[in-house]
Design a protein around this motif. Structure first.
Motif, PDB file in Angstrom:
ATOM      1  N   THR A   1       6.225   8.527   1.983  1.00 58.32           N
ATOM      2  CA  THR A   1       6.938   8.942   3.199  1.00 58.32           C
ATOM      3  C   THR A   1       6.672   8.030   4.383  1.00 58.32           C
ATOM      4  N   GLN A   2       5.756   7.083   4.238  1.00 55.91           N
ATOM      5  CA  GLN A   2       5.438   6.193   5.355  1.00 55.91           C
ATOM      6  C   GLN A   2       6.661   5.458   5.905  1.00 55.91           C
ATOM      7  N   PRO A   3       7.575   4.962   5.060  1.00 55.86           N
ATOM      8  CA  PRO A   3       8.746   4.274   5.616  1.00 55.86           C
ATOM      9  C   PRO A   3       9.626   5.160   6.485  1.00 55.86           C
ATOM     10  N   PHE A   4       9.586   6.484   6.276  1.00 55.86           N
ATOM     11  CA  PHE A   4      10.397   7.389   7.085  1.00 55.86           C
ATOM     12  C   PHE A   4       9.745   7.672   8.426  1.00 55.86           C
ATOM     13  N   ARG A   5       8.426   7.604   8.449  1.00 57.00           N
ATOM     14  CA  ARG A   5       7.674   8.053   9.607  1.00 57.00           C
ATOM     15  C   ARG A   5       7.282   6.928  10.566  1.00 57.00           C
ATOM     16  N   ALA A   6       7.456   5.688  10.147  1.00 61.09           N
ATOM     17  CA  ALA A   6       7.035   4.547  10.975  1.00 61.09           C
ATOM     18  C   ALA A   6       8.214   3.628  11.246  1.00 61.09           C
ATOM     19  N   SER A   7       8.323   3.172  12.470  1.00 61.05           N
ATOM     20  CA  SER A   7       9.379   2.233  12.835  1.00 61.05           C
ATOM     21  C   SER A   7       9.087   0.862  12.225  1.00 61.05           C
ATOM     22  N   THR A   8      10.093   0.000  12.233  1.00 62.28           N
ATOM     23  CA  THR A   8       9.900  -1.356  11.727  1.00 62.28           C
ATOM     24  C   THR A   8       8.825  -2.085  12.526  1.00 62.28           C
ATOM     25  N   ALA A   9       8.851  -1.908  13.847  1.00 59.60           N
ATOM     26  CA  ALA A   9       7.868  -2.575  14.705  1.00 59.60           C
ATOM     27  C   ALA A   9       6.453  -2.116  14.371  1.00 59.60           C
ATOM     28  N   ARG A  10       6.303  -0.809  14.152  1.00 64.69           N
ATOM     29  CA  ARG A  10       4.977  -0.294  13.830  1.00 64.69           C
ATOM     30  C   ARG A  10       4.524  -0.795  12.463  1.00 64.69           C
ATOM     31  N   THR A  11       5.440  -0.857  11.521  1.00 65.87           N
ATOM     32  CA  THR A  11       5.085  -1.342  10.185  1.00 65.87           C
ATOM     33  C   THR A  11       4.623  -2.793  10.246  1.00 65.87           C
ATOM     34  N   VAL A  12       5.322  -3.604  11.025  1.00 66.10           N
ATOM     35  CA  VAL A  12       4.922  -5.005  11.184  1.00 66.10           C
ATOM     36  C   VAL A  12       3.533  -5.091  11.819  1.00 66.10           C
ATOM     37  N   ALA A  13       3.293  -4.253  12.825  1.00 66.77           N
ATOM     38  CA  ALA A  13       1.980  -4.250  13.470  1.00 66.77           C
ATOM     39  C   ALA A  13       0.883  -3.859  12.483  1.00 66.77           C
ATOM     40  N   GLU A  14       1.174  -2.869  11.626  1.00 68.23           N
ATOM     41  CA  GLU A  14       0.206  -2.452  10.616  1.00 68.23           C
ATOM     42  C   GLU A  14      -0.052  -3.579   9.619  1.00 68.23           C
ATOM     43  N   LEU A  15       1.009  -4.322   9.290  1.00 66.47           N
ATOM     44  CA  LEU A  15       0.865  -5.443   8.357  1.00 66.47           C
ATOM     45  C   LEU A  15      -0.001  -6.540   8.955  1.00 66.47           C
ATOM     46  N   VAL A  16       0.191  -6.829  10.233  1.00 65.64           N
ATOM     47  CA  VAL A  16      -0.630  -7.829  10.916  1.00 65.64           C
ATOM     48  C   VAL A  16      -2.084  -7.380  10.935  1.00 65.64           C
ATOM     49  N   ARG A  17      -2.291  -6.109  11.236  1.00 64.49           N
ATOM     50  CA  ARG A  17      -3.652  -5.565  11.293  1.00 64.49           C
ATOM     51  C   ARG A  17      -4.337  -5.646   9.936  1.00 64.49           C
ATOM     52  N   SER A  18      -3.539  -5.630   8.882  1.00 67.79           N
ATOM     53  CA  SER A  18      -4.083  -5.674   7.516  1.00 67.79           C
ATOM     54  C   SER A  18      -4.142  -7.084   6.958  1.00 67.79           C
ATOM     55  N   GLY A  19      -4.049  -8.080   7.845  1.00 69.17           N
ATOM     56  CA  GLY A  19      -4.143  -9.461   7.411  1.00 69.17           C
ATOM     57  C   GLY A  19      -2.968  -9.908   6.562  1.00 69.17           C
ATOM     58  N   PHE A  20      -1.794  -9.297   6.826  1.00 70.09           N
ATOM     59  CA  PHE A  20      -0.547  -9.610   6.115  1.00 70.09           C
ATOM     60  C   PHE A  20      -0.629  -9.302   4.614  1.00 70.09           C
ATOM     61  N   SER A  21      -1.534  -8.406   4.261  1.00 70.89           N
ATOM     62  CA  SER A  21      -1.622  -7.941   2.878  1.00 70.89           C
ATOM     63  C   SER A  21      -0.923  -6.594   2.787  1.00 70.89           C
ATOM     64  N   PHE A  22       0.190  -6.550   2.037  1.00 72.99           N
ATOM     65  CA  PHE A  22       0.911  -5.290   1.904  1.00 72.99           C
ATOM     66  C   PHE A  22       0.049  -4.246   1.216  1.00 72.99           C
ATOM     67  N   ASN A  23      -0.702  -4.634   0.193  1.00 73.90           N
ATOM     68  CA  ASN A  23      -1.525  -3.672  -0.533  1.00 73.90           C
ATOM     69  C   ASN A  23      -2.608  -3.071   0.353  1.00 73.90           C
ATOM     70  N   ARG A  24      -3.249  -3.900   1.176  1.00 67.86           N
ATOM     71  CA  ARG A  24      -4.267  -3.365   2.085  1.00 67.86           C
ATOM     72  C   ARG A  24      -3.638  -2.432   3.105  1.00 67.86           C
ATOM     73  N   MET A  25      -2.468  -2.827   3.615  1.00 67.41           N
ATOM     74  CA  MET A  25      -1.780  -1.968   4.582  1.00 67.41           C
ATOM     75  C   MET A  25      -1.408  -0.630   3.954  1.00 67.41           C
ATOM     76  N   ALA A  26      -0.855  -0.670   2.746  1.00 73.43           N
ATOM     77  CA  ALA A  26      -0.429   0.556   2.078  1.00 73.43           C
ATOM     78  C   ALA A  26      -1.616   1.485   1.849  1.00 73.43           C
ATOM     79  N   ASP A  27      -2.741   0.922   1.417  1.00 69.92           N
ATOM     80  CA  ASP A  27      -3.915   1.749   1.144  1.00 69.92           C
ATOM     81  C   ASP A  27      -4.475   2.344   2.428  1.00 69.92           C
ATOM     82  N   ARG A  28      -4.594   1.530   3.455  1.00 66.28           N
ATOM     83  CA  ARG A  28      -5.184   2.019   4.705  1.00 66.28           C
ATOM     84  C   ARG A  28      -4.322   3.098   5.353  1.00 66.28           C
ATOM     85  N   THR A  29      -3.012   2.868   5.422  1.00 67.26           N
ATOM     86  CA  THR A  29      -2.144   3.845   6.082  1.00 67.26           C
ATOM     87  C   THR A  29      -2.002   5.116   5.255  1.00 67.26           C
ATOM     88  N   ALA A  30      -2.006   4.990   3.930  1.00 67.90           N
ATOM     89  CA  ALA A  30      -1.916   6.188   3.088  1.00 67.90           C
ATOM     90  C   ALA A  30      -3.151   7.070   3.280  1.00 67.90           C
TER      91      ALA A  30
END
Length: 209
Positions: free
Chosen positions: A50-79
């Motif tokens: 449900t994360q894609p429904f609850r977060a804007s594109t801008a927020r998702t990009v910010a989360e990706l930057v915070r996770s060192g541009f690793s999608f897997n790290r971002m997915a795990d941390r936000t989940a």
């Protein structure tokens, strides 16, 4: 939107609605139970879907930057974060309220969005030991959308085997036949290990836990 895309989006809506119905009936113990996603309980998997429904594109990009541009790290941390913040009722409602949400993964289209729902739904139901059968028309869309890039994403060694569905006109690869229900073969392609006896063939043990 062409006719086939309309069918795919309708399949997404049906899948999310049925999963929301299932989640509404889970006990607290089931919400805290492990799934086929290593390290994630049911809570984390639903938070992830449900994360894609609850977060804007801008927020998702910010989360990706915070996770060192690793999608897997971002997915795990936000989940994990969202699973801790949200109640089971809130998580189930996020699925139901967004049954018709138009989100699709980058480059994946509606077939990719349906794959996301179906695969993670199976992670949950298989982990809980629930006998939910995904409708074959949805599995046909998901398996029909598989390509070398998507298969390679999961890192499963499929060399030398021909996967053959016993309940759907679908096969993949060449070599020694491994046969089973379409949803079991989908899990195998995605790197999930199956209980003994679900697949047949000389190489079935490669996909069995």
């Amino acid at each position: 939107m062409d006719t086939f895309e309309a069918i795919e989006f309708q399949a997404i809506e049906y899948e999310r609605t049925e999963l929301a119905d299932l989640y509404d009936e889970l006990t607290t113990a089931q919400w805290d139970a492990p799934t086929l996603c290593a390290g994630w309980r049911v809570r984390e998997v639903v938070a992830h879907t449900t994360q894609p429904f609850r977060a804007s594109t801008a927020r998702t990009v910010a989360e990706l930057v915070r996770s060192g541009f690793s999608f897997n790290r971002m997915a795990d941390r936000t989940a994990r974060r969202d699973a801790a913040r949200m109640s089971p009722d809130e998580l189930a409602a996020a699925v139901r309220d967004n049954a018709r949400h138009p989100w699709t993964p980058p480059g994946g289209g509606p077939a990719g969005a349906l794959s996301h729902e179906v695969i993670h739904g199976l992670d949950i139901t298989e982990g809980l030991g629930l006998d939910r059968r995904v409708p074959l028309d949805r599995l046909a869309i998901v398996l029909g959308g598989m390509n070398p890039r998507s298969v390679a994403f999961f890192g499963v060694d499929l060399a030398g085997v021909r996967l053959e569905a016993t309940d759907l006109d679908w096969h993949h690869g060449t070599g020694s036949p491994v046969r089973g229900a379409a949803q079991d073969l989908l899990l195998a392609v995605c790197g999930r290990r199956l209980p003994p006896g679900r697949l047949t063939g000389a190489e079935a043990g490669r996909f069995t836990r």
